[in-house]
Write a protein that holds these residues in place. Sequence first.
Motif, short mmCIF file in Angstrom:
data_model
loop_
_atom_site.label_atom_id
_atom_site.label_comp_id
_atom_site.label_asym_id
_atom_site.label_seq_id
_atom_site.Cartn_x
_atom_site.Cartn_y
_atom_site.Cartn_z
N VAL A 7 0.79 -1.21 0.00
CA VAL A 7 0.00 0.00 0.00
C VAL A 7 0.83 1.26 0.00
O VAL A 7 0.34 2.32 -0.31
N ILE A 8 2.09 1.19 0.33
CA ILE A 8 2.94 2.37 0.25
C ILE A 8 3.22 2.69 -1.21
O ILE A 8 3.41 3.83 -1.59
N LEU A 9 3.17 1.65 -2.01
CA LEU A 9 3.46 1.80 -3.43
C LEU A 9 2.65 2.89 -4.13
O LEU A 9 3.21 3.67 -4.89
N PRO A 10 1.35 2.98 -3.88
CA PRO A 10 0.58 4.01 -4.59
C PRO A 10 1.11 5.43 -4.38
O PRO A 10 1.00 6.26 -5.26
N VAL A 11 1.68 5.71 -3.23
CA VAL A 11 2.19 7.06 -3.02
C VAL A 11 3.39 7.34 -3.90
O VAL A 11 3.54 8.41 -4.47
N LEU A 12 4.26 6.34 -4.01
CA LEU A 12 5.41 6.51 -4.87
C LEU A 12 4.95 6.74 -6.30
O LEU A 12 5.52 7.52 -7.04
N PHE A 14 2.49 8.28 -7.23
CA PHE A 14 2.10 9.67 -7.39
C PHE A 14 3.24 10.51 -7.94
O PHE A 14 3.05 11.45 -8.69
N PHE A 15 4.45 10.21 -7.50
CA PHE A 15 5.59 10.99 -7.92
C PHE A 15 6.31 10.45 -9.14
O PHE A 15 7.11 11.12 -9.74
N PHE B 320 2.14 9.28 7.77
CA PHE B 320 1.70 8.98 6.42
C PHE B 320 0.32 8.34 6.52
O PHE B 320 0.14 7.38 7.25
N PHE B 331 -5.07 3.30 6.03
CA PHE B 331 -4.03 3.03 7.00
C PHE B 331 -3.24 4.26 7.34
O PHE B 331 -3.32 5.28 6.69
#
Lengths: 321, 803
Positions: A7-12, A14-15, B320, B331
């Motif tokens: 789920v952290i992947l989607p933020v990356l 973004f950039f 975050f 989350f």
Amino acid sequence: MKRIYLVILPVLVFFSCEKEVQIDLPDVPTQLVVEGIVEQDQPPLIILTKTQGYFDPVDVSTVDGLFVSGATVTINDGTIDYPLTEFCTSAIPDSLLGIVAAAVGISEADLQAFNYCIYTSLDPSALGVSGATYDLTIQSGSETLTSQTKIPEPVYFDSIWYELGTGQDSLGFVWVEMDDPDTIGNSYKWFAQRINHYTYGPQQGEIKDAQMIAPLGSIFDDKFFNGQKFEFAYNRGELGNYEGQDDEGPEERYFKNGDTVVVKFVSLDRPNFFYFRAMEDQWATNGSPFASPGNLPTNINGGLGVFSGYGAAFDTVVCTP
Amino acid sequence: MKNWLALAIIIVFSITSFAQEKFTVSGYVKDGKTGEMLVGADVYIKELLKGQSTNNYGFYSITVPAGKYTLVAQYFGFTDFNKQIDLKEDIRQNIELGFFLDTLDEVVVESERKDENTNGTQMGTIELDMTQIKTLPAFMGEVDVLKSIQLLPGVSSAGEGNTGFYVRGGGPDQNLILLDEATVYNASHLFGFFSVFNADAIKKVNMIKGGMPANFGGRLASVLDITMNDGNYKEYHANGGIGLIASRLTVEGPIKKDTSSFIVSGRRTYIDVISKPFIKPTAAAAGSGYFFYDLTAKANWRISDKDRLYLSGYFGRDVFTFANANLGLNFKVPWGNATASLRWNHLFNDKLFLNTTAIFSDYNFAFEAEQSQFKFKLSSGIRDYNLKTDFSWFPGSNHKVKFGLNYIFHTFIPSSVTASSGDQEFGSPDVTKILANEAAAYVLDEFEIGSKIKVNVGVRVSLFQQFGPFTRYYKNETTALVDSTRTWGRGESIVVYPGFEPRFAARYLLRDNSSFKLGITHNYQYVHLASISAISLPTDLWFPSSELVKPQIGTQYSLGYFRNFKENTYEASVELYYKDLRNLIEYKENSQPDDNVEDNVDNQLTFGTGYSYGAEFFVKRRFGDWTGWIGYTWSKTMRKFDEIDNGSEFPAKYDRRHDLSIVFSYDISKRVNVAASFVYATGNAITLPYRRYFDFTESILVTEWGPRNGDRMPAYHRGDLSCTVKGKHEKKFIDPETGEEKMKPRKIKSSWNFSVYNVYNRANPYFIYFNNEGDLNAGNLDVGAFQVSLFPILPAVTWNFEF
């Protein structure tokens, strides 16, 4: 932990920007791959294929070319050897494909489309027996592969029912309650299949799930709840990358009111648990940089893949809210 | 060990006792304008070329035979201090230096100036000047200390946008990062894009990559020693900046003029606030937010001529959040560091300086997720209580002896997991803590033999102990199920590891401007970081040595040739190193780190050895209209683990064959400066998928991987530019008495910084991933490799102010 990465992947994203790249791999020798299942009251099933280079192109002829013919395959239940015979679907009349599909767990449509070759035995005494241990020997060309697995005693559900999802009025999940045996290390895999037919949409008239489907996370062990009564539910899974008419959109992951769902709850031995857990993990991290590149812990000596003993418990539920 | 120490002291003392009458000149060196203590200032007796550089508290002490001398003090950016002294008794001489860049005086370059590049024994040490760092092109307009050290040879970046760094083939956990003596465990905000250090609050940065002296320990690869500003002792000042991504403000001033001062610095980003209007509510990223803030504070008191007290603290947090209604998922990931240190400097006499510090350091992160009926929470952290005492003894006769003790009480929470599905709870509600003691004692002596040889020799003796309460799960190799457990009670010792760490460094002066330096060090590391991915994430776990995990051990040999040119305007060096590493740690293949319930984190680990060797070339121009440097490193770092790739050697994640940095800064005029930097690095190691096969029952494509780290991503290179324009510092006014037009300094000084990151817009690979789409049976299966790049050309503007 892997979930965090997913789920952290989607933020990356973004950039970032992305492009496809060409990778030149060195010539890698092929290896033999075994996908074998012995299940109680079912004939043994061995699919023998070859690996391909990771970036080799894929087309219809690729599938046919994967199967390895002419191998000598034998299963031994501890006393008797059962030699297996090769059957290719192009040689089987269409009318029988339905039976083969049910036995093999591959959809009838797929069996019709390609020339699948499998090794099995029509000998009634070769049917799987729960609690038995099986040895597999394969001789192909100059290579010999061996393996061993056990069919654990199946574990049946205490009850099975359907519940609507939060805020839903026609979609929900299949819930079960089971009693885990007291021994630590029981390993399970969940499959579900909707055997009713579409009454709407582009696939109208077709059976909803042509084969058993294991959702992500389908493999687990009793580490957290050994010996306990335990309730759980699973999402409706998807078959690999295949997208049916309801695999995208609001019905994704849900079962629908009126579905008839057959759950196949399989008990597996430990080596199988490690293999399938690693396989699902690899599948879940498909496309993620956080995947740690480990090869699946195979139980095939001299090759890749897995030889599984399925202690299968079946249960059916009609989805009525 | 006590006898050893006593013996060492006796030997040194006897060397000093036979000399003729000697006296000591000592004191503190300060910035004349602010009162800040200057760290690493050179103070020496001109006629004898004997002296010291000031320690972390600005203190120096020189003992020489009686006589009349010129005492000189120098520090980069300040006018030299010269004073005639008549040394016939011990003198206390505090020195205040004037910052020359403020005046119009020319810089006088002394040809006999001592120069640390050639003269210090501190080989492999780089002192970073804050003034220079502030002119380097800054990522998104934010000046960053850790980004700057990555431009130096031997120090490589962990990857695009990462602040984590590797020193001479060592992992990111092998760097000891200290902020006013407190250990900082995670020096990065958001995936390492920014470090936790606010440049406005920092006085000095020292990076030791080789020849680590005995007063430092606990990490194998490097020490990054960061000293905060004390705060202006004379006047109140504020400075700050407003930038595209973050803003910062620093306020400092005296609490009691010339006696005590304070400094407070804060910074916050507002990516979340800025990006909100640009993200559609239905987009995948809608509902995501990210922000970080950090706060640094320090206060200090000069209690008397002999005693000073410093209190420093750092507190930072990243939060975050992500919410996606479509996936039914939301989350939150909060993480951050908190450190505090209380230090007491005490001068016993002109020759014996003591510093005692009490430190608190805490790092933790949590991950809380919710998706439909499933809830998941994971938290992890480390907390240290640390007490250390360091003596500096200047017995004269060219000896500088340091000795001290260090004790740390560690509490690790490697991971605490709770999960629930509907009403069913999993995981243990009790938080598993791992407790450990780490202690060390050291003694070192830095002394000269004749006029050409300087030696720094020392020994550090360290100890590590894990103690209970603790439960160990012994797992069966084959079934991975728990065979047996063993429980230790409160305070019961579980395992003890002693470490003997000799350190040696020497310098041999060839001519006045060149020298050879040699260093041999043996180090133990008891605290480790397990990282599963190629990217440094806040979710990496810190854990201690244990029954299963032995301390990491490293031996480093380094040899260097240093030379200065044109009256020390140019510094050049070549350094060679070789490192031998043992008890290295990797995760086992196919380990599942979220299975930490009823398990120990270290059951997932496997151990091996490694080595690294390389050559570093460095040329730097220090003074003039233009300054800059070129650093190039060639290195090779390999590992060997029985359980990975069947024990064959494989490159470490940090193996980087070539690493080149070019930095250039030019003062076009008094007000305008332009700077450029260029970096080139061999692509990161990557494990490629070599084969594939199909699982027909599940219609899944399975990957068979090639050799671990056996291939490379494309090379990384990037150019950055920046331009700093200072506002006019003076303004005209009419003198009421004479009617003339005069200039007076402005109250508010400002400057604009324009920077462009990645000027030629190269899509550098951040990672390459492999994806398959489509269905085998439908004949449209597509397998491909995709490269993700993070930052295209990024311009940024920051307005900085000072008053």
